[in-house]
Design a protein around this motif. Structure first.
Motif, PDB file in Angstrom:
ATOM      1  N   GLY A  33       8.574 -16.448 -30.383  1.00  0.00           N
ATOM      2  CA  GLY A  33       7.996 -16.109 -31.677  1.00  0.00           C
ATOM      3  C   GLY A  33       6.502 -15.894 -31.684  1.00  0.00           C
ATOM      4  N   VAL A  34       5.840 -15.927 -30.486  1.00  0.00           N
ATOM      5  CA  VAL A  34       4.380 -15.762 -30.441  1.00  0.00           C
ATOM      6  C   VAL A  34       4.003 -14.772 -29.334  1.00  0.00           C
ATOM      7  CG1 VAL A  34       4.043 -18.122 -31.261  1.00  0.00           C
ATOM      8  CG2 VAL A  34       3.982 -17.667 -28.802  1.00  0.00           C
ATOM      9  N   TRP A  35       2.843 -14.157 -29.507  1.00  0.00           N
ATOM     10  CA  TRP A  35       2.263 -13.330 -28.448  1.00  0.00           C
ATOM     11  C   TRP A  35       1.475 -14.215 -27.501  1.00  0.00           C
ATOM     12  CZ3 TRP A  35       3.726  -8.523 -27.628  1.00  0.00           C
ATOM     13  CH2 TRP A  35       4.189  -7.741 -28.694  1.00  0.00           C
ATOM     14  N   LYS A  36       1.757 -14.112 -26.221  1.00  0.00           N
ATOM     15  CA  LYS A  36       1.009 -14.903 -25.251  1.00  0.00           C
ATOM     16  C   LYS A  36      -0.417 -14.363 -25.116  1.00  0.00           C
ATOM     17  CE  LYS A  36       4.905 -16.462 -22.449  1.00  0.00           C
ATOM     18  NZ  LYS A  36       4.814 -17.835 -22.992  1.00  0.00           N
ATOM     19  N   LYS A  37      -1.346 -15.264 -24.926  1.00  0.00           N
ATOM     20  CA  LYS A  37      -2.736 -14.879 -24.740  1.00  0.00           C
ATOM     21  C   LYS A  37      -2.888 -14.108 -23.433  1.00  0.00           C
ATOM     22  CE  LYS A  37      -7.412 -16.802 -25.042  1.00  0.00           C
ATOM     23  NZ  LYS A  37      -7.720 -16.086 -26.303  1.00  0.00           N
ATOM     24  N   ARG A  38      -3.598 -13.003 -23.472  1.00  0.00           N
ATOM     25  CA  ARG A  38      -3.817 -12.194 -22.272  1.00  0.00           C
ATOM     26  C   ARG A  38      -5.144 -12.583 -21.622  1.00  0.00           C
ATOM     27  NH1 ARG A  38      -2.381  -6.047 -24.030  1.00  0.00           N
ATOM     28  NH2 ARG A  38      -2.712  -5.682 -21.792  1.00  0.00           N
ATOM     29  N   TYR A  39      -5.112 -12.759 -20.328  1.00  0.00           N
ATOM     30  CA  TYR A  39      -6.303 -13.105 -19.558  1.00  0.00           C
ATOM     31  C   TYR A  39      -6.114 -12.549 -18.158  1.00  0.00           C
ATOM     32  CZ  TYR A  39      -3.463 -16.561 -17.162  1.00  0.00           C
ATOM     33  OH  TYR A  39      -2.481 -17.156 -16.406  1.00  0.00           O
ATOM     34  N   THR A  40      -7.155 -12.519 -17.365  1.00  0.00           N
ATOM     35  CA  THR A  40      -7.047 -12.031 -15.993  1.00  0.00           C
ATOM     36  C   THR A  40      -6.594 -13.183 -15.105  1.00  0.00           C
ATOM     37  OG1 THR A  40      -8.761 -10.382 -16.367  1.00  0.00           O
ATOM     38  CG2 THR A  40      -8.256 -10.931 -14.074  1.00  0.00           C
ATOM     39  N   SER A  41      -5.346 -13.123 -14.661  1.00  0.00           N
ATOM     40  CA  SER A  41      -4.747 -14.245 -13.934  1.00  0.00           C
ATOM     41  C   SER A  41      -4.981 -14.182 -12.433  1.00  0.00           C
ATOM     42  CB  SER A  41      -3.234 -14.266 -14.205  1.00  0.00           C
ATOM     43  OG  SER A  41      -2.596 -13.173 -13.560  1.00  0.00           O
ATOM     44  N   GLY A  42      -5.168 -12.972 -11.906  1.00  0.00           N
ATOM     45  CA  GLY A  42      -5.245 -12.824 -10.457  1.00  0.00           C
ATOM     46  C   GLY A  42      -3.901 -12.915  -9.767  1.00  0.00           C
ATOM     47  N   ILE A  43      -2.804 -12.992 -10.543  1.00  0.00           N
ATOM     48  CA  ILE A  43      -1.453 -13.036  -9.969  1.00  0.00           C
ATOM     49  C   ILE A  43      -0.849 -11.642 -10.088  1.00  0.00           C
ATOM     50  CG2 ILE A  43       0.843 -14.055 -10.126  1.00  0.00           C
ATOM     51  CD1 ILE A  43      -0.403 -16.521 -11.378  1.00  0.00           C
ATOM     52  N   PRO A  44      -0.651 -10.942  -8.962  1.00  0.00           N
ATOM     53  CA  PRO A  44      -0.136  -9.570  -9.044  1.00  0.00           C
ATOM     54  C   PRO A  44       1.333  -9.538  -9.441  1.00  0.00           C
ATOM     55  CG  PRO A  44      -1.208  -9.995  -6.921  1.00  0.00           C
ATOM     56  CD  PRO A  44      -0.991 -11.317  -7.583  1.00  0.00           C
ATOM     57  N   LEU A  45       1.717  -8.461 -10.111  1.00  0.00           N
ATOM     58  CA  LEU A  45       3.097  -8.206 -10.490  1.00  0.00           C
ATOM     59  C   LEU A  45       3.414  -6.766 -10.133  1.00  0.00           C
ATOM     60  CD1 LEU A  45       5.613  -9.399 -12.013  1.00  0.00           C
ATOM     61  CD2 LEU A  45       4.699  -8.315 -14.067  1.00  0.00           C
ATOM     62  N   LEU A  46       4.489  -6.557  -9.366  1.00  0.00           N
ATOM     63  CA  LEU A  46       4.853  -5.219  -8.911  1.00  0.00           C
ATOM     64  C   LEU A  46       5.668  -4.503  -9.981  1.00  0.00           C
ATOM     65  CD1 LEU A  46       4.991  -3.162  -6.494  1.00  0.00           C
ATOM     66  CD2 LEU A  46       7.205  -4.212  -5.949  1.00  0.00           C
ATOM     67  N   LEU A  47       5.279  -3.266 -10.292  1.00  0.00           N
ATOM     68  CA  LEU A  47       6.035  -2.421 -11.207  1.00  0.00           C
ATOM     69  C   LEU A  47       6.538  -1.193 -10.457  1.00  0.00           C
ATOM     70  CD1 LEU A  47       3.904  -2.376 -14.499  1.00  0.00           C
ATOM     71  CD2 LEU A  47       5.692  -3.986 -13.809  1.00  0.00           C
ATOM     72  N   CYS A  48       7.840  -1.126 -10.270  1.00  0.00           N
ATOM     73  CA  CYS A  48       8.498   0.057  -9.718  1.00  0.00           C
ATOM     74  C   CYS A  48       9.990  -0.152  -9.899  1.00  0.00           C
ATOM     75  CB  CYS A  48       8.151   0.288  -8.238  1.00  0.00           C
ATOM     76  SG  CYS A  48       8.809  -0.946  -7.087  1.00  0.00           S
ATOM     77  N   THR A  49      10.781   0.861  -9.596  1.00  0.00           N
ATOM     78  CA  THR A  49      12.228   0.693  -9.679  1.00  0.00           C
ATOM     79  C   THR A  49      12.728  -0.134  -8.503  1.00  0.00           C
ATOM     80  OG1 THR A  49      12.648   2.739  -8.458  1.00  0.00           O
ATOM     81  CG2 THR A  49      12.515   2.906 -10.867  1.00  0.00           C
ATOM     82  N   GLU A  81       0.838  -1.195   0.000  1.00  0.00           N
ATOM     83  CA  GLU A  81       0.000   0.000   0.000  1.00  0.00           C
ATOM     84  C   GLU A  81       0.879   1.254   0.000  1.00  0.00           C
ATOM     85  OE1 GLU A  81      -2.480  -3.299   1.773  1.00  0.00           O
ATOM     86  OE2 GLU A  81      -0.400  -2.627   1.893  1.00  0.00           O
ATOM     87  N   GLN A  82       1.953   1.219   0.783  1.00  0.00           N
ATOM     88  CA  GLN A  82       2.872   2.358   0.837  1.00  0.00           C
ATOM     89  C   GLN A  82       3.569   2.570  -0.508  1.00  0.00           C
ATOM     90  OE1 GLN A  82       6.366   2.045   3.532  1.00  0.00           O
ATOM     91  NE2 GLN A  82       5.558   3.903   4.486  1.00  0.00           N
ATOM     92  N   LEU A  83       3.992   1.487  -1.139  1.00  0.00           N
ATOM     93  CA  LEU A  83       4.630   1.596  -2.449  1.00  0.00           C
ATOM     94  C   LEU A  83       3.673   2.186  -3.480  1.00  0.00           C
ATOM     95  CD1 LEU A  83       6.540  -1.801  -2.515  1.00  0.00           C
ATOM     96  CD2 LEU A  83       7.615   0.445  -2.730  1.00  0.00           C
ATOM     97  N   GLN A  84       2.418   1.768  -3.434  1.00  0.00           N
ATOM     98  CA  GLN A  84       1.447   2.301  -4.382  1.00  0.00           C
ATOM     99  C   GLN A  84       1.199   3.790  -4.150  1.00  0.00           C
ATOM    100  OE1 GLN A  84      -1.260  -1.149  -3.541  1.00  0.00           O
ATOM    101  NE2 GLN A  84      -1.683  -1.021  -5.733  1.00  0.00           N
ATOM    102  N   GLU A  85       1.229   4.217  -2.900  1.00  0.00           N
ATOM    103  CA  GLU A  85       1.096   5.647  -2.615  1.00  0.00           C
ATOM    104  C   GLU A  85       2.251   6.444  -3.203  1.00  0.00           C
ATOM    105  OE1 GLU A  85       0.874   5.801   1.604  1.00  0.00           O
ATOM    106  OE2 GLU A  85      -1.177   4.982   1.705  1.00  0.00           O
ATOM    107  N   GLN A  86       3.395   5.782  -3.387  1.00  0.00           N
ATOM    108  CA  GLN A  86       4.583   6.437  -3.945  1.00  0.00           C
ATOM    109  C   GLN A  86       4.691   6.259  -5.454  1.00  0.00           C
ATOM    110  OE1 GLN A  86       7.860   4.804  -1.682  1.00  0.00           O
ATOM    111  NE2 GLN A  86       6.928   5.387   0.274  1.00  0.00           N
ATOM    112  N   GLY A  87       3.668   5.691  -6.076  1.00  0.00           N
ATOM    113  CA  GLY A  87       3.632   5.606  -7.530  1.00  0.00           C
ATOM    114  C   GLY A  87       3.848   4.231  -8.110  1.00  0.00           C
TER     115      GLY A  87
END
Length: 478
Positions: free
Chosen positions: A100-116, A78-84
């Protein structure tokens, strides 16, 4: 400096990166005093530091690592999300081209953190510093181990400080000093053998920089990943949204084929990727600073568990034990699993009232958390004939199955879902060998004998998200 006291007394952690911070957090629950020794003098705030040259490059925190951090530091995400920072869905919000292929996109429910990496580590550092029994000693270089006369028990460390050479006693020493760990030499100095090393030579480098997204970008993805198609290609590129509304762009190349650090060459390297998507976005983005390169010669597992003799009072974890290929984003999560195992071993040790046997129990069980991610990443690397390393019998058949699995994930959400669970270390390889996966994968392999890949999978069109971008999954969702 004698740190003996109530309970288990005092512990020392060598290295202040994620493995060391997580180890210190675990030890704080079991020891009266924990000292974390770090060579760098840290600045205030999420800024790069000399001792972490990979810190300015793209990092991935797999869901298993996210779970461990969430349990260790409630409220951290929650703190990290407040910081962007963003917690995104690891399939729905990611456009991923692989094999060589694009993976199919679906809602996985597995979170992935994006930050430095710097933002994540700084927030974890602050949480560890809040522990009243943890002390940070920065600007110190560990020069060796202290031990009893027979070298059978480590009793502390030798340290070079600004005041000179010092000896610090401790009941437990944890080496979390990373790829540059000197533990083999230190053990040899105590009369022990060096551990066997399992290596795969990859000569990888990744070059990264921060960019402002182009005005035409409409956030149709939050991460764009273009992996190679082994063994014919070995260049990769990634764009990840990070805090401050910026992009962190990373380009990778194996076997000495490394992206330049000057903007024109960097852009030309992006143009050479097997798909034009990343280049098309990057050419209209605005650089926000210099480009940096970090090189990784090999992946390496030091098998301390195989040593006939090993001193009590010593634990080795994180990259100091096993350094992975960073291309697969496993390092921080496996470091978390190592810290979690250390906590388990210490809790099991509690009935003894001392630490006798802890070092042996931990080193013999650590392969339980290393084996799967090591097998996954090295199996990927060893698809290249240029990679040097031991190739087990049957590896060719495994590579064929992996290739069919990756191609099938372009059209089959169920196959992609099970692969994602293995990728995030939520389950073992059995998930992708289950008949529900094996049957469609083998069927795909049979059809590939008579049909071109373009007829079997999406090779060209970047898939849109399966639904409008919805709020990121909760960090407590499992």
């Amino acid at each position: 400096m004698n740190m003996a006291g109530r309970g288990l007394g005092g512990a020392v952690v060598i290295g202040g990166s994620m493995a060391g911070l997580l180890a210190a957090r675990v030890l704080a629950d079991h020891f009266e005093k924990v000292i974390l020794v770090e060579r760098d003098l840290r600045a205030e705030g999420p800024v790069p530091r000399k001792g972490l040259p990979q810190g300015v490059h793209l990092h991935v925190l797999l869901d298993t690592g996210r779970r461990i951090l969430d349990q260790s530091f409630p409220g951290l995400f929650e703190q990290l999300q407040e910081q962007g920072a963003e917690l995104i869905d690891s399939s729905r919000d990611v456009a991923w081209h692989h094999f060589g292929v694009w993976k199919k996109r679906y809602t996985s429910g597995i979170p992935l953190l994006l930050c430095t990496r710097t933002l994540l580590e700084w927030n974890v550092l602050r949480r560890v510093k809040e522990r009243p029994n943890v002390e940070f000693r920065e600007g110190c270089s560990v020069e060796g181990l202290l031990a009893d006369e027979r070298g059978g028990r480590v009793t502390g460390i030798r340290v070079k400080t600004a005041q000179g050479d010092e000896s610090w006693e401790a009941d437990l020493v944890v080496d979390a000093s990373g790829r540059g760990s000197r533990m083999p030499q230190w053990l040899e100095a105590l009369g022990h053998a060096r551990p066997e090393e399992e290596q795969v030579q990859v000569d990888l480098a990744y070059t990264s920089g921060l960019y402002a997204p182009p005005p035409r970008f409409h956030r149709e993805w939050k991460a764009l990943m273009q992996y190679p198609r082994p063994p014919s290609t070995w260049r990769a590129g990634f764009i990840s949204s990070v805090e401050g509304g910026r992009w962190l762009v990373t380009l990778n190349g194996y076997f000495g084929d490394h992206a330049p650090t000057e903007p024109e060459g960097f852009l030309e390297f992006a143009r050479s990727l097997s798909r034009p998507d990343l280049y098309d976005y990057l050419r209209d983005a605005r650089p926000l600073g210099p480009l940096s390169t970090h090189k990784v010669k090999d992946t390496r597992w030091r098998h301390y568990e195989r040593l006939a003799r090993f001193p009590e009072g010593l634990v080795v974890l994180g990259d100091a034990a096993c350094a992975f290929n960073p291309l697969f984003g496993q390092g921080m999560s496996v470091a978390g699993l190592g810290a979690e195992l250390l906590d388990t071993c210490l809790r099991e040790q509690a009935h003894r009232g001392d630490l006798t046997g802890l070092a042996q129990h931990f080193r013999r069980r650590l392969p339980e958390v290393i084996r799967l991610p090591w097998f996954m990443s090295t199996s990927m690397d060893l698809q290249y004939p240029q990679a040097t390393g031991e190739r087990a019998p049957g590896l060719g058949a495994l590579h064929w199955y992996i290739r069919q699995l990756m191609e099938r994930s372009s059209t089959d959400a169920g196959v992609h879902r099970r692969f994602n669970r293995v990728l995030h270390l939520q389950t073992g390889l059995g998930a992708v060998l289950h008949p529900f996966v094996a049957l469609p994968v083998l069927t795909h392999g049979a059809r590939s004998l008579v049909l071109p890949l373009q007829r079997l999978a999406n090779t060209e069109t970047r898939p849109p998200p399966p639904e409008p971008m919805s709020p990121s999954p909760s960090p407590r969702d499992e």
